[in-house]
Scaffold this motif. Structure first.
Motif, short mmCIF file in Angstrom:
data_model
loop_
_atom_site.label_atom_id
_atom_site.label_comp_id
_atom_site.label_asym_id
_atom_site.label_seq_id
_atom_site.Cartn_x
_atom_site.Cartn_y
_atom_site.Cartn_z
N ASN A 179 0.81 -1.21 0.00
CA ASN A 179 0.00 0.00 0.00
C ASN A 179 0.83 1.25 0.00
OD1 ASN A 179 -2.43 -1.12 -0.11
ND2 ASN A 179 -3.13 -0.48 1.90
N HIS A 180 2.02 1.10 0.48
CA HIS A 180 2.83 2.26 0.77
C HIS A 180 3.41 2.83 -0.52
CE1 HIS A 180 5.08 4.88 3.22
NE2 HIS A 180 6.23 4.31 3.09
N ARG A 181 3.16 4.09 -0.77
CA ARG A 181 3.76 4.71 -1.96
C ARG A 181 4.61 5.89 -1.50
NH1 ARG A 181 -0.49 3.45 -5.92
NH2 ARG A 181 -0.38 1.18 -5.83
N PRO A 182 5.79 5.61 -1.04
CA PRO A 182 6.56 6.71 -0.45
C PRO A 182 7.21 7.57 -1.51
CG PRO A 182 7.82 4.68 -0.37
CD PRO A 182 6.51 4.34 -1.03
N LEU A 183 7.43 8.80 -1.13
CA LEU A 183 8.20 9.68 -2.00
C LEU A 183 9.68 9.38 -1.87
CD1 LEU A 183 6.25 12.91 -1.12
CD2 LEU A 183 6.21 11.74 -3.31
N THR A 184 10.03 8.90 -0.68
CA THR A 184 11.42 8.53 -0.47
C THR A 184 11.52 7.01 -0.50
OG1 THR A 184 11.06 8.47 1.90
CG2 THR A 184 11.86 10.53 0.97
#
Lengths: 387, 314
Positions: free
Chosen positions: B50-55
């Protein structure tokens, strides 16, 4: 003698500077945060202070120096600052140093970049004061302070096939006296001690510290809570202290099969691990510190609590870093978490703990009983009661 | 439970599920081990996908979550013929079961998706939905086990409003079957009806498909797990592919799985949007009638459409 120094217990900010800026990795289309992961002081050799600070990818050496005088009396420039024609200067005037308001300047002296593919979690200055190491999830590099364009890789645990990766490096530190010795901890709760004289690449450890798993405490989260978030040598160099999610452990370097002391930081969280996994708190990385004489150890917890353990008397205390409880010169009141049954008046029940208020970073003065505790965006400095 | 600062993701249905006694995660003595394991499994999947990190995501966290999933997979493998109740345990948690069908990173080593997940053209996909014969022999034992292990929660969760829809779905399929009288579509409809009945929480004994599908789901997901260490950014680039397309090319569960929580809750389900149109199109080759939706099936189609809407949660 030190305790007789009158301290009013008030501190002012000495210097503020921006160490790192956010960057963008164009290759991966990802941001590199400017967030500082670790700071380490170098031993002081002159009037200036030197420190290493690192974000996920780049280590920087900063020089912090004071300026409280300035030379005045030059006659080489006119009032508007333009250089005068030397032919018009007829007297030799020696400038005089005059006091000025204290100015603290921070200047970047070295930038150690492009040596880490993964996120840097630790930096450690060597006792030779010439080298230091930086550790990321899979590799540890050795640097010379004077050389920024290359580093030596001394540990590499990256598997040939990344799909086989099950363990990462979580922290690393040099021995305080032996410049060839260092330790690094892993996400599986193990510590490896390495000797750089043995080989250039220290993939094979000299000592391997691991405590056998307690079968009665086994759960889905056993591995995650065993992951070591911080490792620190004692000042004596004889012990290492590790912090995992629920405990602090002290290890004797001469005994690899189990720690000599284990302290429960917040065991009442053991039954809440699933929820803490769900909200990611189980991945919080708490640090731990020794006091100057290695007799007391300290670490942080939730709800702005921090804990101190006296290794000799086996007594421990829970204190809180919060504005309400911290008037200047006020004495901190010990706190207690109620684990079930009747809650006494001053106790806090586990369910009312604030998990967003976590104390991850603490520091203890190397020789005095003064501690610094970071609580979210506030820094608290506490000291021994002044007589 | 976590107090003023703690963020709880599964607040609503945890309370509803356990009747505010205790969350499925805590107090292992109160809920079944399998329920807890399934919950942790779902949470772990959510964290990874689920996680869509920018970093760049933390490698340590990824490794620990992966190890957790692998360990659960190992346990499942070892349990072998003992079939844990997956379907009932996946029902209580809305989001995790959604995540089963959500867009994951696509892994290059997986086969490209077939034209449609519900490929009724061949019998193989349907058989994959059914319990292999070898396991059917053990049915008696496992049913007893399943029954014993079945938590009370799922029975609470089948809202009465759903039953009429199920029935009308079945009857709609019956009518479609009548109109398209070929062996293949009969099998399809029969399998569909079996699956539909199978996921009813009352009919524990008629549930050969549910756990098996979920087990197959698990193993498919497990197989696809290891590749995600190097895939830090690719997760964001493949949103047009759904889980069904990639992993369940030969197992279609999207149309037949009933998730009362999904349908009754407002949370967006990211399941493959199998619409009634799609269903009809796949039936088209076997129908002697033209396929345009506005045709003879009109009345059934409206019902079917309504049912599909409820199922897909759109």
């Amino acid at each position: 003698s030190k305790n007789q120094v009158h301290r009013r217990g008030e501190y002012n900010v000495y210097s503020t500077f921006q160490s790192h800026e956010p960057e963008f990795d164009y290759l991966k289309s990802l941001e590199i945060e400017e967030k500082i992961n670790k700071i380490r002081w170098l031993p002081q050799q002159n009037a200036a202070y030197f420190l290493l600070s690192t974000n996920d990818k780049t280590v920087k050496l900063w020089k912090v120096s004071e300026r409280d005088k300035r030379p005045e009396g030059y006659n080489l420039k006119d009032e508007e600052g333009r250089l005068r024609d030397p032919a018009t200067i007829t007297t030799l005037r020696v400038p005089v140093l005059r006091p000025m308001d204290l100015m603290v300047e921070a200047t970047p002296r070295r930038v150690f970049a492009n040596a880490h593919t993964y996120h840097i979690n630790s930096i450690s200055v060597n006792s030779d004061y010439e080298t230091y190491m930086s550790a990321d999830d899979l590799r540890i590099n050795l640097w010379n302070f004077e050389i920024t364009n290359q580093s030596f890789n001394i540990v590499d645990i990256k598997p040939a096939n990344m799909e086989e990766l099950t363990e990462v490096i979580t922290a690393a530190e040099f021995h305080p006296h032996h410049c060839n010795t260092f330790v690094y901890s892993s996400s599986k709760g193990t510590i490896r001690l390495c000797d750089m004289r043995a080989s250039a690449l220290c993939d094979r450890h000299t000592k391997f510290f691991e405590e056998p798993e307690d079968p009665s405490n086994r759960s889905f989260f056993s591995e995650i809570i065993s992951s070591i978030s911080d490792v620190k040598f004692s000042h004596s160099g004889r012990y290492i202290m590790t912090r995992d999610y629920l405990t602090v452990k002290v290890w004797d370097l001469n005994m690899e099969n189990r720690p000599i002391e284990t302290y429960q930081v917040h065991d009442y969280l053991r039954s809440k691990l699933c929820s803490l996994y769900e909200n990611d708190c189980i991945f919080d990385k708490f640090e731990c510190v020794w006091n100057g004489s290695d007799s007391v150890i300290m670490t942080g917890s939730y709800n702005n609590f921090f804990r101190m353990f006296d290794r000799n008397t086996k007594r421990d205390v829970t204190l809180e870093a919060s504005r309400e409880n911290s008037k200047p010169r006020a004495i901190l009141k010990p706190r207690k978490v109620c684990v079930g049954g009747k809650r006494r008046k001053d106790e806090i029940s586990v369910d009312s703990l604030d998990f967003s208020k976590k104390i991850l970073h603490t520091a203890w003065h190397p020789s005095e009983n003064i501690i610094a505790v970071a609580a979210t965006n506030n820094l608290y400095i506490f000291q021994d009661k002044v007589n | 439970m976590l107090g003023k600062g703690g963020k709880r993701k599964f607040d609503e249905h945890e309370d509803g599920l356990e009747g505010k006694i205790v969350s499925p995660c805590d107090g292992p003595s109160k809920v079944s081990y399998t329920l807890q394991r399934q919950t942790i499994f779902n949470i772990s999947l959510m964290k990874l996908y689920n996680h869509r990190p920018l970093t760049e995501p933390s490698l340590q966290k990824t490794v620990l979550i992966n190890n957790m999933l692998r360990r659960i997979q190992e346990e499942l493998k070892q349990e072998g013929s003992l079939r844990p109740m997956f379907t009932p345990s996946s029902q209580p948690t809305t989001e995790p079961s959604d995540s089963y069908r959500e867009a994951p990173p696509a892994f290059s080593h997986l086969a490209p998706p077939s034209s449609h997940p519900c490929d009724l053209g061949s019998t193989t996909p349907l058989e994959a939905c059914l319990t292999p014969a070898s396991l059917l022999e053990d049915d008696d034992d496992t049913f007893c086990t399943s029954q014993a292990m079945q938590p009370t929660a799922p029975t609470k969760l089948s809202p009465p409003t759903l039953s009429p829809e199920k029935d009308s779905f079945s009857s709609a399929l019956d009518e479609i079957e009548e109109l398209c009288p070929t062996s293949t579509s009969t099998e399809a409809a029969a399998a569909a009806m079996d699956s539909v009945k199978g996921t009813s929480s009352e009919a524990g004994a008629q549930k050969p498909d549910g756990p098996q599908e979920s087990r197959a789901d698990d193993s498919k997901l497990m197989d696809s797990l290891p590749g995600n260490f190097e895939i830090t950014t690719s997760t964001g680039f493949l949103t047009d592919l759904t889980l069904d397309d990639i992993l369940f090319a030969d197992i279609d569960t999207s149309m037949y799985d009933f998730d009362p929580c999904t349908s009754s809750s407002g949370t967006a389900s990211k399941m493959a949007p199998v619409s009634a149109d799609d269903l009809l199109k796949t039936l088209a080759p076997y129908s002697s009638q033209p396929v345009a939706p506005s045709q003879p099936f009109k009345m059934d189609l409206t019902e079917l459409d309504h049912i599909m809407e409820v199922l897909v949660g759109s």
